[in-house]
Design an enzyme around this catalytic site. Structure first.
Site, PDB file in Angstrom:
ATOM      1  N   ARG A   4      10.163  15.594 -20.001  1.00  0.00           N
ATOM      2  CA  ARG A   4      10.511  14.212 -19.657  1.00  0.00           C
ATOM      3  C   ARG A   4      11.824  13.762 -20.279  1.00  0.00           C
ATOM      4  NH1 ARG A   4       6.656  10.287 -18.205  1.00  0.00           N
ATOM      5  NH2 ARG A   4       5.001  11.583 -17.467  1.00  0.00           N
TER       6      ARG A   4
ATOM      7  N   TYR B 246       1.605  24.339 -18.009  1.00  0.00           N
ATOM      8  CA  TYR B 246       2.806  24.999 -17.491  1.00  0.00           C
ATOM      9  C   TYR B 246       3.848  25.138 -18.598  1.00  0.00           C
ATOM     10  CZ  TYR B 246       4.080  20.022 -16.604  1.00  0.00           C
ATOM     11  OH  TYR B 246       4.295  18.671 -16.694  1.00  0.00           O
TER      12      TYR B 246
ATOM     13  N   ASP C 158       7.043   2.143 -11.663  1.00  0.00           N
ATOM     14  CA  ASP C 158       5.666   1.776 -12.033  1.00  0.00           C
ATOM     15  C   ASP C 158       5.433   0.267 -11.980  1.00  0.00           C
ATOM     16  OD1 ASP C 158       4.831   4.355 -12.393  1.00  0.00           O
ATOM     17  OD2 ASP C 158       4.320   4.145 -14.517  1.00  0.00           O
TER      18      ASP C 158
HETATM   19  P1  FAD Z   1       8.440   3.468 -17.547  1.00  0.00           P
HETATM   20  O1  FAD Z   1       8.644   4.908 -17.805  1.00  0.00           O
HETATM   21  O2  FAD Z   1       7.212   2.832 -18.101  1.00  0.00           O
HETATM   22  O3  FAD Z   1       9.738   2.701 -18.079  1.00  0.00           O
HETATM   23  C1  FAD Z   1       9.763   1.304 -18.250  1.00  0.00           C
HETATM   24  C2  FAD Z   1      10.881   0.964 -19.221  1.00  0.00           C
HETATM   25  O4  FAD Z   1      11.019  -0.441 -19.273  1.00  0.00           O
HETATM   26  C3  FAD Z   1      10.608   1.458 -20.633  1.00  0.00           C
HETATM   27  O5  FAD Z   1      11.761   2.080 -21.142  1.00  0.00           O
HETATM   28  C4  FAD Z   1      10.274   0.172 -21.394  1.00  0.00           C
HETATM   29  O6  FAD Z   1      10.627   0.227 -22.758  1.00  0.00           O
HETATM   30  C5  FAD Z   1      11.112  -0.849 -20.638  1.00  0.00           C
HETATM   31  N1  FAD Z   1      10.583  -2.213 -20.690  1.00  0.00           N
HETATM   32  C6  FAD Z   1       9.293  -2.589 -20.555  1.00  0.00           C
HETATM   33  N2  FAD Z   1       9.186  -3.919 -20.640  1.00  0.00           N
HETATM   34  C7  FAD Z   1      10.434  -4.390 -20.822  1.00  0.00           C
HETATM   35  C8  FAD Z   1      10.965  -5.695 -20.980  1.00  0.00           C
HETATM   36  N3  FAD Z   1      10.170  -6.778 -20.960  1.00  0.00           N
HETATM   37  N4  FAD Z   1      12.308  -5.855 -21.151  1.00  0.00           N
HETATM   38  C9  FAD Z   1      13.119  -4.763 -21.156  1.00  0.00           C
HETATM   39  N5  FAD Z   1      12.660  -3.500 -21.022  1.00  0.00           N
HETATM   40  C10 FAD Z   1      11.334  -3.318 -20.845  1.00  0.00           C
HETATM   41  N6  FAD Z   1       5.157  11.445 -12.612  1.00  0.00           N
HETATM   42  C11 FAD Z   1       5.727  12.477 -11.931  1.00  0.00           C
HETATM   43  O7  FAD Z   1       6.584  12.239 -11.052  1.00  0.00           O
HETATM   44  N7  FAD Z   1       5.390  13.786 -12.186  1.00  0.00           N
HETATM   45  C12 FAD Z   1       4.457  14.108 -13.141  1.00  0.00           C
HETATM   46  O8  FAD Z   1       4.169  15.280 -13.355  1.00  0.00           O
HETATM   47  C13 FAD Z   1       3.837  13.048 -13.876  1.00  0.00           C
HETATM   48  N8  FAD Z   1       2.910  13.324 -14.823  1.00  0.00           N
HETATM   49  C14 FAD Z   1       2.352  12.301 -15.532  1.00  0.00           C
HETATM   50  C15 FAD Z   1       1.384  12.605 -16.504  1.00  0.00           C
HETATM   51  C16 FAD Z   1       0.785  11.581 -17.226  1.00  0.00           C
HETATM   52  C17 FAD Z   1      -0.271  11.931 -18.249  1.00  0.00           C
HETATM   53  C18 FAD Z   1       1.165  10.233 -16.987  1.00  0.00           C
HETATM   54  C19 FAD Z   1       0.549   9.110 -17.776  1.00  0.00           C
HETATM   55  C20 FAD Z   1       2.111   9.917 -16.019  1.00  0.00           C
HETATM   56  C21 FAD Z   1       2.704  10.947 -15.271  1.00  0.00           C
HETATM   57  N9  FAD Z   1       3.664  10.679 -14.280  1.00  0.00           N
HETATM   58  C22 FAD Z   1       4.224  11.704 -13.575  1.00  0.00           C
HETATM   59  C23 FAD Z   1       4.029   9.281 -13.961  1.00  0.00           C
HETATM   60  C24 FAD Z   1       5.348   8.881 -14.584  1.00  0.00           C
HETATM   61  O9  FAD Z   1       5.347   9.172 -15.959  1.00  0.00           O
HETATM   62  C25 FAD Z   1       5.630   7.395 -14.383  1.00  0.00           C
HETATM   63  O10 FAD Z   1       5.292   7.026 -13.062  1.00  0.00           O
HETATM   64  C26 FAD Z   1       7.102   7.083 -14.618  1.00  0.00           C
HETATM   65  O11 FAD Z   1       7.474   7.479 -15.913  1.00  0.00           O
HETATM   66  C27 FAD Z   1       7.394   5.596 -14.398  1.00  0.00           C
HETATM   67  O12 FAD Z   1       8.738   5.337 -14.722  1.00  0.00           O
HETATM   68  P2  FAD Z   1       9.266   3.830 -14.812  1.00  0.00           P
HETATM   69  O13 FAD Z   1      10.699   3.950 -15.213  1.00  0.00           O
HETATM   70  O14 FAD Z   1       8.928   3.083 -13.585  1.00  0.00           O
HETATM   71  O15 FAD Z   1       8.422   3.158 -15.976  1.00  0.00           O
END
Ligand code: FAD
Length: 411
Positions: free
Chosen positions: A109, A217, A294
């Protein structure tokens, strides 16, 4: 870096979704500012699987070679029964690459996050940490966000990529997260620590079993080994607040095959991830505030598409902006195609989870159906791994691999 005057786009959240969309938009010549709550940019967790619908986008961005150099291209994805370890079905990932034109990759990641961080830096994205956004508001010519320290930032577009517990989602939609009562433990360990455990170093292996599953993996050129252990928490089912604790981990995998049991003591025990998602919603765009990643569509991770969907979101939004240079039209086009695709992935992930975790006769029926599957039947994957749709017309028909009713007897 000294903050510029008002940017063209504010992205809230510097996870994989925020950074990849910031990069996609900066490639269109837009001035993008990312506001991240943490003191430093970074990712917690271990491996990520990235399927051809993501590596295709990395290739377009010119980032695939860097990803290849940091990740691993496994040979097969093999699904096994977690109790007797018998093979149920497999994907030949070399053939899969021929079919879709792009590889199936696994990557740490933090490596994927780092690739987007460096790409943003090169593209001139303003990357600001220690900025917590607590409020959102539309304005006459865009939107603004309120920061915890009382400052206000505004732009013609605000992208809220602030993750599962999104402040924007709470304010604009107001729904709650949904608990699956399952929890994930992760670990990435030196490969030497698992060499005697009977692991398949060149494959992604998914062991599925009653109320649990286990994924393995190799990572980082094969030097590290990633494991994910997921199980249903009896404490969660009993309504206890503190659930998914390490004592439950050991109990959940007691009856599994040797390779799985040998992997359990290696799991990190100081942190675990309760498996939460949200019900799909249709409205991701509120004036000039758009939910992404997300924040818009948190899935259960069983399709391994959460981060990928976030990367696709930014690609689609940027492509629609490029064609029009008109935010309202681009946002409408983004919502028109992404909401339905992500709804399908989220709902399939929930069904997939139920299918993986069956016990008794339904488990045996499922195993028979999976064993009968032709390795080269891509009905399972075409609707997800094919090119990311830009319009609803391009979205392929959804395919439900094994409807639960066929194995569980439920309607
Ligand atoms: P996040 O990664 O949650 O990033 C949100 C960011 O916003 C963070 O940096 C946080 O600090 C910041 N933030 C939050 N609130 C605020 C605020 N109020 N003000 C400013 N900043 C803020 N996905 C895949 O595609 N392949 C996989 O193999 C996979 N495996 C996974 C395995 C597990 C066990 C899990 C739990 C998830 C997995 N996922 C996988 C899903 C994936 O990890 C998430 O869907 C993805 O990381 C979401 O990214 P994001 O940037 O939307 O959210």
């Amino acid at each position: 870096m000294k903050p510029q005057s008002q940017p063209d786009v504010l992205v809230v959240g510097g996870g994989i979704g925020g950074l990849s969309s910031a990069y996609a938009l900066a490639r269109q010549g837009l001035r993008v500012r990312v506001l991240e709550r943490a003191k430093e940019f970074g990712e917690v967790g271990a491996g990520l699987q990235i399927a051809p619908n993501c590596t295709r986008i990395l290739a377009e961005y010119g980032l695939l070679d860097e990803a290849r150099s940091l990740g691993v291209l496994p040979e097969n994805m093999v699904m096994r029964d977690a109790l007797d370890s018998r093979e149920l079905t497999r994907l030949d990932l070399r053939d899969l690459e021929r079919r879709y034109g792009y590889p199936y990759m696994v990557i740490h990641r933090s490596d994927l996050h780092g690739i987007f961080l460096r790409a943003c830096e090169r593209a001139g994205v303003e990357l600001l940490t220690d900025r917590t956004v607590v409020g959102y508001e539309n304005t006459a010519d865009g939107a603004r966000v309120l920061l915890e320290d009382g400052k206000v930032e505004s732009a013609p577009l605000v992208v809220a990529a602030d993750g599962l517990n999104s402040v924007a989602r709470r304010l604009l939609v107001g729904d709650d997260v949904v608990s699956s009562d399952y929890v994930a433990y992760r670990a990435a360990v030196p490969i030497e620590q698992v060499r005697d455990n009977g692991v398949a170093e060149k494959d992604v292996t998914v062991y599925i079993g009653p109320r649990c599953h286990f994924v393995q993996y190799a990572l980082r050129g094969g030097d590290m080994f990633n494991q994910v252990a997921v199980f249903e928490s009896p404490k969660a089912l009993a309504g206890q607040a503190d659930w998914g604790t390490p004592d439950e981990l050991d109990a959940a995998f007691e009856a599994t095959c040797d390779t799985v049991r040998k992997g359990i003591p290696l799991m990190w025990r100081d942190r675990w991830w309760q498996m939460l998602d949200r019900d799909p919603v249709e409205n991701w765009v509120h004036g000039r505030i758009a939910l992404l990643g997300d924040a818009a569509h948190p899935p259960l991770q069983y399709m391994a598409q959460g981060a990928i969907m976030a990367i696709e979101d930014g690609w689609v939004l940027a492509r629609h902006y490029a064609g029009r240079r008109d935010w309202d039209a681009a946002l409408a086009a983004y919502e028109a195609v992404r909401v339905e695709h992500c709804r399908r992935v989220q709902s399939t992930a929930r069904e997939w989870g139920k299918l993986w975790h069956l016990d008794g006769t339904p488990r045996r029926r499922r195993n028979e159906i999976m064993r009968a599957r032709d390795t080269y039947d891509y009905g399972f994957t075409d609707w997800v791994y094919g090119p990311t749709a830009l319009t609803p017309d391009e979205e392929p028909a959804m395919f439900t691999p094994i409807p639960l009713s066929t194995v569980s007897g439920a309607p």
